[in-house]
Design a protein around this motif. Structure first.
Motif, PDB file in Angstrom:
ATOM      1  N   THR A   4      23.219 -61.114 -58.304  1.00 14.71           N
ATOM      2  CA  THR A   4      24.413 -61.951 -58.262  1.00 14.71           C
ATOM      3  C   THR A   4      24.478 -62.908 -59.448  1.00 14.71           C
ATOM      4  O   THR A   4      23.459 -63.192 -60.083  1.00 14.71           O
ATOM      5  CB  THR A   4      24.459 -62.789 -56.966  1.00 14.71           C
ATOM      6  OG1 THR A   4      23.311 -63.657 -56.911  1.00 14.71           O
ATOM      7  CG2 THR A   4      24.474 -61.893 -55.739  1.00 14.71           C
TER       8      THR A   4
ATOM      9  N   ASP B 137      26.040 -66.675 -59.842  1.00  8.70           N
ATOM     10  CA  ASP B 137      26.634 -67.782 -59.088  1.00  8.70           C
ATOM     11  C   ASP B 137      27.050 -67.333 -57.689  1.00  8.70           C
ATOM     12  O   ASP B 137      28.121 -67.701 -57.177  1.00  8.70           O
ATOM     13  CB  ASP B 137      27.846 -68.359 -59.830  1.00  8.70           C
ATOM     14  CG  ASP B 137      27.467 -68.971 -61.165  1.00  8.70           C
ATOM     15  OD1 ASP B 137      26.324 -69.455 -61.285  1.00  8.70           O
ATOM     16  OD2 ASP B 137      28.299 -68.962 -62.096  1.00  8.70           O
ATOM     17  N   GLY B 138      26.207 -66.499 -57.062  1.00 12.87           N
ATOM     18  CA  GLY B 138      26.467 -66.042 -55.709  1.00 12.87           C
ATOM     19  C   GLY B 138      27.425 -64.876 -55.598  1.00 12.87           C
ATOM     20  O   GLY B 138      27.711 -64.407 -54.492  1.00 12.87           O
ATOM     21  N   VAL B 139      27.911 -64.363 -56.733  1.00 11.68           N
ATOM     22  CA  VAL B 139      28.861 -63.248 -56.739  1.00 11.68           C
ATOM     23  C   VAL B 139      28.172 -62.009 -57.305  1.00 11.68           C
ATOM     24  O   VAL B 139      27.486 -62.096 -58.326  1.00 11.68           O
ATOM     25  CB  VAL B 139      30.096 -63.593 -57.607  1.00 11.68           C
ATOM     26  CG1 VAL B 139      31.073 -62.433 -57.644  1.00 11.68           C
ATOM     27  CG2 VAL B 139      30.761 -64.856 -57.095  1.00 11.68           C
TER      28      VAL B 139
ATOM     29  N   TYR C  64      31.706 -60.157 -60.544  1.00 10.90           N
ATOM     30  CA  TYR C  64      31.833 -61.201 -61.569  1.00 10.90           C
ATOM     31  C   TYR C  64      32.561 -60.644 -62.786  1.00 10.90           C
ATOM     32  O   TYR C  64      33.408 -61.329 -63.389  1.00 10.90           O
ATOM     33  CB  TYR C  64      30.458 -61.717 -61.968  1.00 10.90           C
ATOM     34  CG  TYR C  64      30.495 -62.876 -62.936  1.00 10.90           C
ATOM     35  CD1 TYR C  64      30.583 -64.189 -62.485  1.00 10.90           C
ATOM     36  CD2 TYR C  64      30.463 -62.661 -64.316  1.00 10.90           C
ATOM     37  CE1 TYR C  64      30.635 -65.254 -63.376  1.00 10.90           C
ATOM     38  CE2 TYR C  64      30.505 -63.715 -65.213  1.00 10.90           C
ATOM     39  CZ  TYR C  64      30.592 -65.008 -64.737  1.00 10.90           C
ATOM     40  OH  TYR C  64      30.652 -66.048 -65.615  1.00 10.90           O
TER      41      TYR C  64
ATOM     42  N   TYR D 182      15.745 -63.777 -61.183  1.00 12.23           N
ATOM     43  CA  TYR D 182      17.008 -63.809 -60.452  1.00 12.23           C
ATOM     44  C   TYR D 182      17.990 -64.798 -61.090  1.00 12.23           C
ATOM     45  O   TYR D 182      19.143 -64.463 -61.384  1.00 12.23           O
ATOM     46  CB  TYR D 182      16.780 -64.214 -58.994  1.00 12.23           C
ATOM     47  CG  TYR D 182      16.249 -63.129 -58.093  1.00 12.23           C
ATOM     48  CD1 TYR D 182      16.688 -61.803 -58.211  1.00 12.23           C
ATOM     49  CD2 TYR D 182      15.324 -63.414 -57.097  1.00 12.23           C
ATOM     50  CE1 TYR D 182      16.203 -60.813 -57.383  1.00 12.23           C
ATOM     51  CE2 TYR D 182      14.836 -62.426 -56.260  1.00 12.23           C
ATOM     52  CZ  TYR D 182      15.278 -61.135 -56.396  1.00 12.23           C
ATOM     53  OH  TYR D 182      14.802 -60.150 -55.563  1.00 12.23           O
ATOM     54  N   SER D 183      17.517 -66.032 -61.278  1.00 10.28           N
ATOM     55  CA  SER D 183      18.409 -67.066 -61.815  1.00 10.28           C
ATOM     56  C   SER D 183      18.747 -66.809 -63.280  1.00 10.28           C
ATOM     57  O   SER D 183      19.898 -67.008 -63.711  1.00 10.28           O
ATOM     58  CB  SER D 183      17.774 -68.449 -61.655  1.00 10.28           C
ATOM     59  OG  SER D 183      16.546 -68.540 -62.362  1.00 10.28           O
TER      60      SER D 183
END
Length: 376
Positions: free
Chosen positions: A94, A96-98, A103, A285-286
């Motif tokens: 993802t 930003d959570g998408v 995205y 991940y980030s």
């Protein structure tokens, strides 16, 4: 999730509008290639600058894109490797959570992070510097994790090898060996097919062997491990005689402090590996989200620059994202070309056909701006 997308832009003529071009494209795709997902790729009004500055920037865009794409793929592959080791595979990455494909297909320019009033060269350089720092950090973290894994793998290789080469500290217990002023216990590696020969001969290999002192501790697919007790002064002679009979005497000295130290070292390495794996995975991940977001903003700049250079000023074009199947590619190309107008189409034939050709980094020349985004 699709793994390959096209980002393309189409010129908007004087007597047309973005909405009308979009409607015609939607209609053509639905009739001729209905299995091709189609989305708007919304690019804000960026700062154009001079045509010379755009030309200079265009030369670097394809190369910079390859670098950013490469970093994105490296981090993604590292995530897949780490997840495979843990046995837990995430459903999707993802930003930003998408989900990443959402995205891309619902891209919104981040004005706070990339002000549209900034020179394009400044925006591109800022993205490049940011990704380069992430890549450097990635290399350091992966090297640290790989170093611990290599140490553990080396220990595991010692533990998983044959008795002739593996570490024996985990199979030899204090009660298995005698070490005194006069007596010593040796460890003999005996081929499995030679065990009867060992048992019938070890007492007579030299003069000072303790009768019935040999005990089998363990065996693997190739060898058996036996102890034998004898006088210290006869140990070297016994090694020679044993070797002549194809029995290998392993050097081994039991030390409880050494054994405990090895166990602590192994426990620490296992703990460090798990901690580093978890930390690296969370960082990936980030960081993947950050890299992907920067990459999509870079692609937006790239579309804008090439569209201005292709169609002229003021900027007037429709940018889209498509994901055609392999069998639909030619059909979609034909649709896009048909929406460019005959004059533009003729002007942008390939170099072999006498035109100016495509922009930097495009394998094929088209009368519209187009490049591929590979998510994997």
């Amino acid at each position: 999730m699709a793994t390959r997308y096209w980002v393309a832009s189409l010129p908007i003529g004087q007597n047309s509008s973005a909405s009308s071009v979009w409607s015609r494209l939607q209609e053509s795709i639905s009739k001729q290639s209905f299995d091709t997902p189609l989305y708007r790729f919304n690019i804000p009004n960026l700062r154009v600058g001079t045509l010379d500055s755009l030309l200079a920037l265009s030369d670097d865009l394809a190369k910079a894109n390859s670098f950013i794409e490469g970093v994105s793929h490296k981090i993604r592959r590292q995530i897949e490797d780490l997840e495979r080791i843990s046995g837990v595979l995430s459903s999707s990455l993802t930003v930003d959570g998408v989900p990443v494909d959402s995205y891309l297909t619902r891209f919104v320019w981040d004005e706070a992070k990339y002000p549209t009033v900034s020179p394009l060269k400044e925006t591109v350089n800022g993205i490049h510097v940011q990704i380069a720092k992430i890549e450097d950090d990635f290399k350091v973290r992966v090297a640290e994790y790989s170093n611990v894994r290599s140490q553990l793998n080396a220990i595991n290789r010692k533990q998983s090898g044959s008795l002739a080469v593996r570490d024996l500290s985990d199979v030899v217990k204090p009660q298995d060996v005698i070490s005194s002023e006069h007596l010593t216990t040796l460890l003999a590696i005996v081929p499995k097919y030679s065990q009867k020969d060992w048992l019938s001969s070890y007492e007579t290999l030299t003069t000072y062997v303790v009768p019935r002192s040999s005990k089998k501790l363990v065996e693997d697919n190739e060898y058996a491990l036996y102890t034998v007790t004898l006088f210290n002064r006869d140990a070297d002679n016994f090694r020679i005689k044993a070797r002549e009979r194809n029995f290998q005497v392993r050097d081994f000295e039991y030390n409880s402090e050494t054994q405990e130290s090895r166990k602590r070292e192994l426990d620490k390495l296992m703990h460090d590996q798990e901690a580093l794996r978890s930390s690296l995975l969370q960082w990936c991940y980030s960081s993947y989200g950050e890299v992907f977001s920067s990459w999509m903003h870079f692609c937006a700049v790239r579309v804008f620059v090439e569209s201005v250079l292709r169609y002229g000023l003021p900027p007037s074009f429709l940018s889209v994202v498509l994901s055609p199947s392999v069998k639909s590619e030619k059909k979609v190309r034909s649709i896009l070309e048909g929406l460019c107008g005959n004059s533009n189409s003729t002007y942008w034939k390939t170099e072999d056909e006498g035109g100016m050709g495509g922009f930097a980094g495009d394998a094929d020349a088209h009368p519209y701006v187009s490049f591929t985004i590979n998510l994997i």
